[in-house]
Motif scaffolding. Structure first.
Motif, PDB file in Angstrom:
ATOM      1  N   VAL A  50       0.805  -1.218   0.000  1.00 47.15           N
ATOM      2  CA  VAL A  50       0.000   0.000   0.000  1.00 47.15           C
ATOM      3  C   VAL A  50       0.843   1.274   0.000  1.00 47.15           C
ATOM      4  N   HIS A  66      -0.568  -1.459  -7.741  1.00 48.02           N
ATOM      5  CA  HIS A  66      -0.897  -0.374  -6.819  1.00 48.02           C
ATOM      6  C   HIS A  66      -2.259  -0.649  -6.185  1.00 48.02           C
ATOM      7  N   HIS A  67      -2.409  -0.198  -4.958  1.00 49.69           N
ATOM      8  CA  HIS A  67      -3.642  -0.458  -4.220  1.00 49.69           C
ATOM      9  C   HIS A  67      -4.603   0.724  -4.314  1.00 49.69           C
ATOM     10  N   ASP A  68      -5.847   0.444  -4.657  1.00 53.01           N
ATOM     11  CA  ASP A  68      -6.974   1.384  -4.548  1.00 53.01           C
ATOM     12  C   ASP A  68      -6.629   2.804  -4.985  1.00 53.01           C
ATOM     13  N   ASP A 113      -5.824  -1.581  -8.522  1.00 51.53           N
ATOM     14  CA  ASP A 113      -5.994  -2.169  -7.193  1.00 51.53           C
ATOM     15  C   ASP A 113      -5.196  -3.466  -7.125  1.00 51.53           C
ATOM     16  N   GLU A 114      -5.339  -4.174  -6.010  1.00 53.89           N
ATOM     17  CA  GLU A 114      -4.494  -5.347  -5.782  1.00 53.89           C
ATOM     18  C   GLU A 114      -4.799  -6.504  -6.719  1.00 53.89           C
TER      19      GLU A 114
END
Length: 280
Positions: free
Chosen positions: A23, A55-57, A98-99
């Motif tokens: 994150v 990359h997350h969110d 996102d993941e």
């Protein structure tokens, strides 16, 4: 000699894996990394590079998105849903990271014979090979109703799972793709659909923004019926290099590349701040 073999057979490639940084790895950093690596490949201090990243969110907006009449309302909605928001300085429109989404950059030396279309065709061939065990026919054509539509949207049975872009800087070319590997493609599309509805709210927009139909998008897990994962697709990526005779070496950044990255990162932050100040 086919496209993949031409670029992989007996060629030296570096593999840089940033798919597990978590994150605290921000999307703006990825733009800076690719720029720094393009410069290294372009000036001849590095072999070709394949970089993987997650990359997350995060929702990455295009400059045109940032000019929508009520864009701040749209961004507020994305924040409420738990997403970070950045504005890129290159072309393209809003996309979700996102993941469950694997990003791949193929970074090569820019040559006169390596046209923009050839860059797209290389990535298309690459993804076809990665997905060859799963018995799906991958098409490359614009999927109307998807977010960030383009002529090299990758789809199966009319449902988009990937988009390709390119960046060319100082003699290097980064051909980039986002692959929706797991999760719900339609739910991601609904997120961007609502963003546009909040950011436009009826008045004419400054550009013909996508009229999103969530059913036009899906993940590879949904399309193949298989329990796929980021590590599994990454493994298929490495096998593709091996099967086509590339000399692939796991790599990190050199001291010069790390310094170049810092310079590019500061420039990208400043550009993003200027865009945000002007339009947001």
């Amino acid at each position: 000699m086919n496209t993949l073999t031409n670029h992989l057979a007996n060629q030296k490639w570096r593999f840089i894996d940033q798919s597990t940084l978590g994150v605290y790895f921000e999307a703006l950093q990825s733009f800076a990394y690719d720029d720094a690596l393009c410069i290294a490949v372009g000036n001849g201090t590095s072999d070709s590079i394949v970089r993987t990243w997650v990359h997350h969110d995060t929702v990455v907006l295009g400059i045109q998105d940032s000019r929508l009449p009520f864009v701040q309302d749209g961004i507020h909605y994305l924040y409420q849903q738990g997403y970070n928001v950045i504005v890129r300085n290159s072309g393209g429109l809003a996309v979700v990271l996102d993941e469950g989404i694997l990003n791949i950059s193929l970074i090569l030396k820019e040559e006169k014979k390596f046209s923009i279309n050839e860059g797209y065709e290389l990535m298309y061939a690459f993804i076809q090979q990665i997905l060859s065990p799963y018995g799906v026919k991958v098409d490359a054509r614009e999927i109307v109703g998807s977010y960030c539509p383009g002529s090299y949207d990758l789809s199966v049975n009319g449902k988009k799972f990937a988009g390709i872009s390119q960046r060319r800087i100082r003699g290097g070319v980064a051909v980039q793709i986002y692959l929706c590997v797991t999760g719900s493609g339609s739910e991601r599309a609904k997120l961007i659909q609502t963003f546009y509805s909040r950011a436009v709210q009826g008045p004419p927009a400054s550009f013909d923004y996508p009229k999103i139909r969530p059913e036009t998008m899906a993940s590879l897990s949904e399309l193949t019926g298989e329990e796929l994962s980021i590590p599994l697709i990454s493994h298929r990526l490495l096998l593709t290099f091996k099967e086509h005779g590339a000399h692939l070496t796991s790599s990190t950044f050199t001291e010069a590349e790390a310094q170049s990255y810092e310079e590019q990162y500061m420039r990208i932050i400043q550009r993003n701040e200027r865009i945000s100040a002007k339009y947001l």
